[in-house]
Structure formats: structure tokens, C-alpha cells
Design an enzyme around this catalytic site. Structure first.
Site, short mmCIF file in Angstrom:
data_model
loop_
_atom_site.label_atom_id
_atom_site.label_comp_id
_atom_site.label_asym_id
_atom_site.label_seq_id
_atom_site.Cartn_x
_atom_site.Cartn_y
_atom_site.Cartn_z
N ASP B 185 -0.86 7.86 -1.48
CA ASP B 185 -1.61 6.91 -0.65
C ASP B 185 -1.34 7.15 0.83
O ASP B 185 -2.26 7.17 1.66
CB ASP B 185 -1.19 5.48 -0.98
CG ASP B 185 -1.91 4.92 -2.19
OD1 ASP B 185 -2.99 5.43 -2.54
OD2 ASP B 185 -1.40 3.95 -2.77
N LEU B 186 -0.06 7.28 1.15
CA LEU B 186 0.33 7.49 2.57
C LEU B 186 -0.29 8.76 3.11
O LEU B 186 -0.92 8.77 4.18
CB LEU B 186 1.84 7.63 2.69
CG LEU B 186 2.72 6.44 2.37
CD1 LEU B 186 4.18 6.84 2.52
CD2 LEU B 186 2.36 5.29 3.29
#
Lengths: 437, 437
Positions: B185-186
Site C-alpha cells: 500500500d505504501l
């Protein structure tokens, strides 16, 4: 301001380009990269994949990450090759002032396409921001450090310092569990890239350069704050506990199938949850359970609180199905799920992935390698070969600094530069074979 | 091309700005964000922290991530508050065509500062790239999907699909170990940001818009390839095995101290290794061992192959020292190390971190929160409050689309928009208290 000053973005100053126009939006930008390991090399590679001309500076013999595992049979680092695709590389004696001056010359050269350097060391005074800015006021100097105060740190020590290993791993684990994914290196390399692009935009619009700094530890701390971990630790009386492979705050966990398969299954929304119950035939059982407990499993927090009970019920279903049966049932739903794959299983699937292209890397051989994960107007940069140490030393110094053959020969003779074989060649790395299948 | 067309970068079109000029290089850029969960909200927040005006679109009542754990005592999501700092938020009925048209109007408005949208859904035809491009040819449309083919996926399912959980965790672990850090996600949120900035640069120079797509699964696959895992799996006959908290390919692991402390210690280079032996008084013992085995522990690969033997020797030293004694010995060296910290321990240290600022967030209260980890010319954007759902609905539609009070009232009456309390206010969020200590 005239746009020609930045080079015609529709043509690459380095000659023909593989791939279409919009997938190379950073053409006409030249980056000097003085870096090691993951974060800053990833930044340079990301910029190269978007069309920038990235020149990696290596000390004589290569940087310490040159031999980082895993290795190919030939001894070539698969890690280094993976993180330096599409760059040019030059070999300069950074322990000598002459070598460092040469690199500083490179940084400040290049007109509007140049004047950008990204690195992870403050060791060399000639390459410090202030020194470079004196020579070129609009220089953009991008620096990754371990900690904000300049102290060193690496992903594994930052992991330890910032809380997550104590929440990772099985609930019964007595010890911290580090992640093998260097998440802070990755995020730091990409924050560095974002900062560089923001600074270059500022320079395009105002003519002003600046320094951009990112600390690896800050990236982990910022993330811990952004995801609510730090606020929770400050405000909640109850510290968060390990919850293994359960997803925090909703329902998700891994399940074993009867034939030794293993699936990760996540019901993030009420809809996912209903679908999961329907697929496993548990709608009525769970409804009766909800009635008996007086709760609504449609709420994520309720699913999380009762995760073990719900997990046990579902584990019974998965444990009596084969992986194929379970996958087939899930495929008909909106539930989020995936089988766990080993890297060997994953490797067998790579030819199907549009991200991957066949790459022939010297010292490694032919294999499937990823292109850029950023797809622009339907086009993506395919995987490109990584350079050999010193491969472009002569070519770069001739073209970027206008050094003559005699000057290059003198530098070689004095041991200031090295270009094993490279000075006989004039090929542009972009024209080498690096096709999609 | 005239630079005025993009707004004067030295002044914010939204009024006074906290913080100096260069730390806000994206001023004059307006982003419409239609997003949920981590990746795209992180992208929007990263752009906001660099000075962009980011307007988050919420469906009536807020998006599903609105209630994501952890929660404050009031029920406010610490997660949502952490990922939406510094944005404006408007509340629109996305289930109605009128609502979606209003959002499309917003995307295509704004002149040279507008025309940029970032999101993680392809659900709404009015907000698809083709539809928006018909209305505004230079629109930049940035989309995050789960898989390349548009199928959904989340960080936990992508973890399962891409190999790492089978290499994470204790060597004796029988099962996959997911990481609690949502690394994909990051990284995806930051790749999205990089793609957006590259596309906006292209538009600045050529006037052309485009679509940028990133798939969460591609980000994980690209990383597995970039770090050498995929090449290793294709080319090596021996699959890599779990190695617990040992660092792969060199020497690093965690050690327990006599008083229950735990330190992560990494000797990446030969120098680190010599320093570690000197600090622990093991130089001669290890030298004798190297002689007996006929190996050179100065080589990282040799240290890795003999990691258990070396680890046991060092574990004896750490196990008979207190944490304070061990830290004091390591502090005098160049060895990379850190104590493991819980989030509670970390929380107590936050006031010392220059990244953190005191933030008073409605529904949460006063706490230390991170500013931007990207420091520009020595200045960083401090933590800013996140909006309430619908807080800026009236303000945004009035200023960006020129809607009259009567038009806004009609939209409210018809349930197309909501702005609880927001329409009575005219304050700019940037002027709210959000100071560094």
C-alpha cells in the site's frame, strides 16, 4: 521562460528511445546518482524508467552493494542488477580530490537538464549541497540519511526502532519478528523521488534550486503516525497486541485447505462478509450465532472482536475442502483472497504478467524481469539491462563534460577513472536489446 | 508557455500558508482525490504536504475507511485522521448521476491548477478517463487498481500472492507470516504520486494530459524483481529459505541482553564487523576460528554462511551484559544497531523527534503527529488537522465551481451534497492551528 530550455520533451537527447512518448515523461532530465543499497538506487531506477538519464557514480571497483546477495552463478549480484536497470554507470576514484571534483563537475554540468544529484552520503565536501550551490545556484541536491541528525541506520535497525516487529508474527511469538520486505527502504526511495520531482517542478517554474532531505527513520515514524499507531499508543490505555495473520480491525486471516494449500481471505466490508458466508454455507449458522450473542457481524469491529470464533467456524470449512474447491467457491464471490505462493510458484507464473519482460543481463543470462510498475497511457517501460561498473565512464565524461581523448587517457593513467572496455564503445544503453516478449 | 498560467508559485491561491516557500513546491496544483484505505489517501496527503490543494471526495456519510481501526475514544478513526491530514473534504452523493456529474465538473475545472484526479475505483462512468478527457483534453487521471486487469486486491492478499510471507518469521515457522506494515500500500501510494508528478511535468512542458495506472500487485512483483528474488527463483536450483531475523547475505541478527532487552545488530561491511568484534572482545577468538576454518569473515558471504556459529558467540556476550552496557559498547563503534521498541516506548520519545508536531485533531484531541518526512531546504510541513466529512463542501463548490448560495441550497435539499456545519464557515484549513512545538 522558454520550454526549449529544458530540451524538446518529444525527443531524447541521448538518441533513440524504446517505447512511446508519454511513458517517458522525464526525458530531458539528467540525474547524477551517488548511492548504495536499496533506497537511492531505487529512486534513480524509478526516474530512469520514467525517461530520465540516470548516471550512477561508482567508486573504483564498485560500491559495497556490488556483491550483495542473491548472486548469479557467475558471481554477479542479482540484487544490484535488479536495482540499477536502465542507468549508465561510471567508475571514479572517490577517495581522491581529483575524482570528487570530476563528479562535482558532472553534477553542475548539463544546463537545464542537469544540476540534479541524489545520494545517501554526506562524506565528500566537494559534493555537499553548499559547495555545489556555490558553483551552480539552481542545483537540486537530494539526500537520504539514516536518521535526521545524519547518523547511519538501515532498514533492519529502523524496523527495530519503530515498533512494528513486536506486532508482527504469530500471537504466541516471544520475540520480535522482522519483515524481509525492506518497507522503509522502499518508501524512503520513493519519498526521495517525490521530493526530487517536486523540487524540479519548483525549479522549472521559478529557476530556484534547493536541498531535499529524507531520513529513513522519519519515513518509518511518519508511517507509524499516518496509520494511527502512534496516536493509539499515546491516547489508548490498552496497547495493541500481536494478532498473527488476522487483519486488524475487520475480518481476515489465512486458512489451510485439506490438501495442504493455504489461502489468505479478507472480508473488509459487510458485502464481502455476506459473500464469504454464502460461499461457505455458513450464513445460517453465523446468523444464529449473532442472534445468540446479540451482535451484528456486518460491522467490521464486531467481526474483529469475534475473529477467533468466526475463524474457527470458517477453518472447519476450508480444512475439509481442497485448495481447488475453496478457490472455485471464492472465485464466484467479491471476497478478497489469494493463495500463498512460494517464489518458485511465482516464478512459473511470470510469463503471464504484463509487468514482466524477458531480459538478457550480462553475468546473469535470460530471465523474466519487471518493467516500471507505473503505466502511462497504457504503455510501460520494459525491463532494461543494468550497466557494468565503469561501462559508460568514457562515454559520459566525453559527452557531458566534453573531455578529449587525451584528457580521458590521462585520467585513466592516473587512476582517477576506470572504464573496463567501455571507452571502445559508443553505444547508447537504451538501444540494447531489452524487449517485451 | 507562460508560467503565470500555473499560478504564481510564490503565493497560495487559497490564502495564507503556514511554513516557508520552498517547502510547499506544489502550490498552485489542485488534486481531486476519490479514494479509500491507504494507498491513494497517502498519495493525496503526500501531495498536500508538499503544498497541493487536495480535495477528498466522500460519499454521503463518508467512505468505508471512515471507521477503520484504531479508533479514538470518541469513535473517530485514528487511521483515517492520520491519512487525510491537510486535505479539504466534500460530501457528495456518488450513487446519483447528479452527484457524480458534480464531481466530474470539479475534476475538469480549475484551469491550469486543476484537471488532476487520483482514485482507486473505476466504478463510475462519469469519472472514467475517457469521459473526463472528452470534457478536458489535458486531464491527468491517476488510477490505482488491485491487479493490472482491474480485479480487486488488498495488501494482505498481495502479500500472500507474492512470496514474502513464506520467507518471513522464525526459521521453524510452519506457516506464512504476514507483515503488519502494509508495504505494498505504501509503495503503491508513493508510485502513484511519482507517476502523477511525472505526468504533471509532461503537461507543464507539452500541454498534454494522460492516464497513469499502478496496480498494487505489480508494485509487489516489481519489488520482488528489483531486489533479486524473482531472478534467484528462476535461475537458482536452491530456493531461498527462511532465516528469521538474520539479515540475508551478510551478518545481522537480534540479541537478547541479560536484563530482557533486545537489540538488532548489523555488520554490513568488513569495517562494521571488525568494530563489532572489538566492542565485544571477540577479535582473537573469531580470528582463531577463521584460521581453523580457513575462511575470511571480512567477506559478507562468509559471515552469512557461518551466521549461526558467529551468532552464538556474540549471543554469549550480549546475554551477559545489560542493555545499557551493550548499548554503551556499541555506541563507541560504527556498527549499525538499534534496541527494539514497543509503540508505547516510541510514543514517549516522540517529543524529541523533529518530525513530530503537536496536533489538536477534533474527535481525537492533542497528540504528537508526524509532519512531512520530506524536508525541503531545511523546512518541513508540520502536521495539519484532517477534515471532517463534508467540512468543506460549500466552500469548495462555491470557490471552485462558482455555485451560488441558492444552487448550493437546492443541492443540499435534494440530498446531492451534505456539509454538516461547513457552509457556515469560510476558514481556510491551512490557517487552523497546526504548529510545531
Amino acid at each position: 521562460m522558454e520550454s526549449e530550455a529544458f530540451g524538446d520533451p518529444a525527443s531524447d537527447e541521448r538518441g533513440p528511445v524504446t517505447g512511446p512518448r508519454r511513458s517517458r515523461p522525464l526525458r530531458g532530465m539528467r540525474i547524477i546518482e551517488i548511492s548504495t543499497y536499496v533506497a537511492t538506487p531505487l529512486s534513480g531506477m524509478t526516474l530512469a524508467q520514467l525517461g530520465a538519464d540516470v548516471i550512477r557514480i561508482e567508486p573504483i571497483g564498485g560500491a559495497p552493494d556490488r556483491t550483495r546477495w542473491p548472486l548469479a552463478e557467475s558471481g554477479t549480484s542479482l540484487y544490484w542488477s535488479g536495482l540499477n536497470k536502465g542507468k549508465r554507470a561510471i567508475e571514479v576514484d572517490l577517495s581522491s580530490e581529483r575524482g570528487r571534483r570530476l563528479v562535482a563537475d558532472l553534477v553542475v554540468s548539463g544546463g537545464r537538464r542537469g544540476g540534479i544529484v541524489v545520494g545517501n552520503s554526506e562524506r565528500h565536501p566537494e559534493l555537499a549541497f553548499e559547495a555545489l550551490r556555490e558553483r551552480r545556484p539552481d542545483v537540486i541536491h537530494v539526500l537520504l540519511t539514516g536518521r535526521r541528525n545524519g547518523e547511519t541506520a538501515v532498514d533492519y535497525t529502523v524496523q527495530a526502532a519503530t515498533g512494528f516487529p513486536l506486532l508482527t508474527g504469530p500471537e504466541e511469538a516471544a520475540q520480535p519478528v522482522n519483515s524481509v520486505v525492506p518497507a522503509w527502504d522502499l518508501a524512503a526511495g520513493l519519498y526521495v523521488t517525490v521530493g526530487l520531482l517536486a523540487a524540479e517542478r519548483h525549479r522549472l517554474l521559478t529557476g530556484e534550486g534547493q536541498q531535499v532531505r529524507v531520513a529513513l527513520e522519519d519515513v518509518a515514524l511518519a508511517t507509524a503516525g499516518n496509520l494511527g499507531y502512534l496516536a493509539e499508543a499515546q491516547l489508548s490505555g490498552t496497547p495493541r497486541e500481536r494478532c498473527g495473520n488476522y487483519v486488524y480491525g475487520t475480518f481476515g486471516r489465512d486458512f489451510a485447505t485439506a490438501d495442504g494449500g493455504r489461502l489468505m481471505v479478507v472480508a473488509l466490508t459487510a458485502r464481502h462478509w455476506q459473500d464469504l458466508l454464502a460461499a461457505t454455507g455458513l450464513t445460517e449458522v453465523v446468523s444464529a450465532l449473532a442472534g445468540a450473542l446479540g451482535v451484528d457481524f456486518g460491522e467490521e469491529s464486531v467481526r474483529h472482536r469475534h475473529r477467533k470464533l468466526l475463524g474457527d467456524l470458517l477453518a472447519g470449512w476450508f480444512g475439509t475442502r481442497t485448495r481447488a474447491e475453496a478457490e472455485s467457491a471464492l472465485r464466484a464471490t467479491r471476497v478478497l483472497w489469494s493463495a500463498y505462493r512460494s517464489f518458485a510458484e511465482l516464478a512459473a507464473l511470470l510469463p503471464e504478467s504484463p509487468l514482466m519482460g524477458k531480459l538478457t543481463q550480462p553475468g546473469v543470462g535470460e530471465h523474466w524481469a519487471p518493467g516500471s510498475p507505473v503505466v502511462m497511457d497504457g504503455e510501460q517501460t520494459p525491463p532494461e539491462t543494468s550497466p557494468q561498473v565503469g561501462e559508460h565512464t568514457g562515454e559520459v565524461l566525453r559527452a557531458e563534460l566534453g573531455l578529449s581523448a587525451a584528457e580521458l587517457a590521462k585520467l585513466r593513467e592516473d587512476g582517477v577513472i576506470r572504464d573496463p572496455g567501455g571507452h571502445q564503445r559508443d553505444r547508447d544503453p537504451r538501444t540494447r536489446e531489452a524487449g517485451q516478449p
